[in-house]
Design a protein around this motif. Structure first.
Motif, mmCIF file in Angstrom:
data_model
loop_
_atom_site.group_PDB
_atom_site.id
_atom_site.type_symbol
_atom_site.label_atom_id
_atom_site.label_comp_id
_atom_site.label_asym_id
_atom_site.label_seq_id
_atom_site.Cartn_x
_atom_site.Cartn_y
_atom_site.Cartn_z
ATOM 1 N N TYR A 307 0.867 -1.180 0.000
ATOM 2 C CA TYR A 307 0.000 0.000 0.000
ATOM 3 C C TYR A 307 0.900 1.224 0.000
ATOM 4 N N GLU A 330 -7.839 -0.504 7.237
ATOM 5 C CA GLU A 330 -7.215 -0.912 8.503
ATOM 6 C C GLU A 330 -7.975 -2.057 9.157
ATOM 7 N N ILE A 333 -6.931 -5.131 7.366
ATOM 8 C CA ILE A 333 -5.552 -5.458 7.748
ATOM 9 C C ILE A 333 -5.542 -6.210 9.083
ATOM 10 N N ALA A 337 -4.437 -10.119 9.472
ATOM 11 C CA ALA A 337 -3.254 -10.336 10.314
ATOM 12 C C ALA A 337 -3.575 -11.271 11.482
ATOM 13 N N THR A 344 -0.944 -4.566 13.161
ATOM 14 C CA THR A 344 -1.718 -3.480 12.553
ATOM 15 C C THR A 344 -1.109 -2.132 12.913
ATOM 16 N N LEU A 347 2.058 -1.455 10.896
ATOM 17 C CA LEU A 347 1.795 -1.077 9.506
ATOM 18 C C LEU A 347 1.214 0.333 9.411
ATOM 19 N N ILE A 359 2.328 -5.857 3.285
ATOM 20 C CA ILE A 359 1.809 -6.934 4.134
ATOM 21 C C ILE A 359 2.598 -8.221 3.882
ATOM 22 N N MET A 363 -0.649 -12.764 5.171
ATOM 23 C CA MET A 363 -1.771 -11.820 5.134
ATOM 24 C C MET A 363 -2.352 -11.747 3.732
#
Length: 494
Positions: A307, A330, A333, A337, A344, A347, A359, A363
């Motif tokens: 990303y 998010e 994510i 995860a 999280t 990231l 990721i 993931m």
């Protein structure tokens, strides 16, 4: 037993649904997610017999478990009433082999109405449940549609104020007119010199300012959010996917249990995340196709697992998708995860400092439900024209992005799975772009002349939301630099 909510970024104490709705954003900057995604209890065979309101109750009662049946039904019935111009609330149109789920029949003619009609009721009910006496200040950034829908929902709601920031040169003329003519003693609209991401970052910074929160608490104010970062916005969006599936079964278009694909035009990722939650509840969805415009940060993410918002921001004819920081991603994510708040947070810190993150392979494997696609401006316009020429059905620019992506996917994959396309806004909201796509002879017409021409061309009535702003007085004229947003909030709240 209550379903509790936790932050995507920490191991803080879980909260009830009403507490999470009230706060909007977690204190650590994370988003609230349910500790588990509940299973849909009603059999698929029975879904088609339910009204929209009944479907909403069946879905929301599983997520908002600390609301009583009476409280929740009152919220639902207050939201989904005659402010929608169709009794079905979210009708489905079959055009050129795809099912267009029309989410734009509310008072502001965009899909945001589907959740923002109920959020004020959920929020004020949540405040009473938690003995909150502070005035709730709704603070929102908008790329065009959320702003008006939130303003309409919260206008003159007791115990609330609403402040909306929008990119001054980044919304359509109709979108801007809808916002700046909004009535209501508790409504405030401010244009910023910048893009949507600037507005969104400014709002998040205000939410994260602990000193400001203490100061405003002393004056009797508490912030909350109407953006889809609020779980009270996200959960109501799950409803229309469940409702659409039931209606397609009722009409004989689907057999109960038969899988569908869903295509969603998205920038902030909330709408397609709601479809993902619906799938995890047991709704038979196969592919979740994420459609982007030229700001294709999500397409690139699904292709590569990286990303990266470090790119040119492009203004397009689908401005509600002109976003480079997709807040609701998010929540995905966190899910892929393995509900890992530490990963999280890592990231999200990388996104904040470096503007990008990558990721893990594990993931990436966990998001194989998703496919990304994108449509250029030329492809978007071409899709509007082709669908109109072939069927007489007129779609807006955002829906056209999704249709273009779907057409390309179907051509390349030969996938014949029945497909629902989320039609997220009325073509009347983006009249100039839509009409110029159909025929370039309309250049000299004003926006409201184009509205009447579209009505004639499509054989549909001009929505009340457009009629009411033709002669409406501009009530909000404030504009500020992006770094002055907090000062504007402080000024409004005294």
């Amino acid at each position: 037993m209550n379903l509790m909510y936790r932050s995507t970024r920490s191991h803080s104490e879980p909260m009830t649904a009403s507490q999470a709705i009230l706060k909007g954003l977690a204190e650590d900057g994370g988003l609230f997610v349910p500790q588990s995604i509940p299973e849909l209890k009603i059999p698929l065979e029975q879904l088609g017999k339910l009204t929209y309101q009944e479907t909403a109750y069946e879905v929301m009662k599983l997520f908002f478990t600390d609301f009583t049946e009476e409280e929740l039904k009152k919220c639902i019935n207050s939201a989904y009433d005659d402010k929608f111009d169709t009794s079905e609330i979210a009708p489905i149109t079959n055009a050129d082999g795809a099912f267009y789920l029309e989410l734009f029949h509310g008072s502001t003619i965009a899909f945001k109405d589907m959740a923002l009609s109920i959020l004020p009721h959920l929020l004020t009910t949540a405040a009473k449940k938690n003995q909150v006496t502070d005035e709730i200040v709704i603070l929102t950034a908008t790329s065009g549609d959320t702003g008006k829908a939130a303003l309409a929902g919260f206008a003159d709601v007791d115990g609330t104020k609403i402040i909306v920031f929008y990119p001054k040169d980044g919304v359509s003329p109709i979108q801007e007119k809808q916002m700046v003519t909004q009535k209501g003693e508790n409504t405030f609209v401010i244009g910023i010199k910048g893009n949507f991401d600037d507005a969104q970052n400014g709002v998040k910074a205000i939410f994260g300012n602990k000193e400001l929160a203490v100061t405003l608490k002393g004056k009797g104010y508490q912030f909350s959010s109407a953006n889809s970062i609020n779980i009270g916005r996200l959960v109501p969006q799950i409803v229309y996917y469940v409702y659409a599936y039931g209606k397609l079964c009722e009409k004989g278009e689907l057999q109960p249990g038969e899988k569908i694909n869903v295509v969603v035009p998205t920038g902030n990722f909330g709408n397609i995340l709601a479809a993902f939650y619906a799938k995890n509840m047991g709704l038979p969805i196969d592919k979740l196709i994420c459609a982007s415009n030229d700001n294709k940060v999500l397409f690139d993410f699904f292709q590569s697992g990286a990303y990266d918002r470090n790119r040119e921001f492009i203004l397009t004819t689908s401005p509600s998708m002109d976003i480079l920081i997709s807040s609701n991603l998010e929540r995905l994510i966190y899910k892929i995860a393995g509900d890992d708040a530490d990963k999280t947070l890592e990231l999200m810190k990388a996104l904040s400092t470096d503007g990008k993150y990558i990721i893990t392979d594990g993931m990436k494997e966990n998001m194989k439900d998703f496919l990304g696609g994108y449509a250029t401006e030329q492809e978007t316009a071409k899709t509007i024209k082709q669908l109109y020429d072939k069927t007489g059905y007129v779609i807006d620019t955002h829906t056209a992005v999704a249709a273009a992506v779907y057409n390309k996917y179907q051509t390349e994959s030969k996938d014949t799975t029945k497909t629902v396309i989320a039609s997220t806004a009325s073509p009347y909201k983006f009249t100039r772009s839509v009409m110029e796509a159909i025929d370039n002879k309309y250049d000299s017409m004003t926006d409201f002349e184009l509205v009447d021409e579209l009505s004639t061309l499509s054989g549909t009535a001009v929505p009340p939301a457009i009629e009411e702003i033709r002669q409406a007085e501009v009530l909000h004229e404030k504009v500020c630099d992006a770094d002055k947003m907090q000062l504007m909030v402080e000024e409004i709240l005294g």
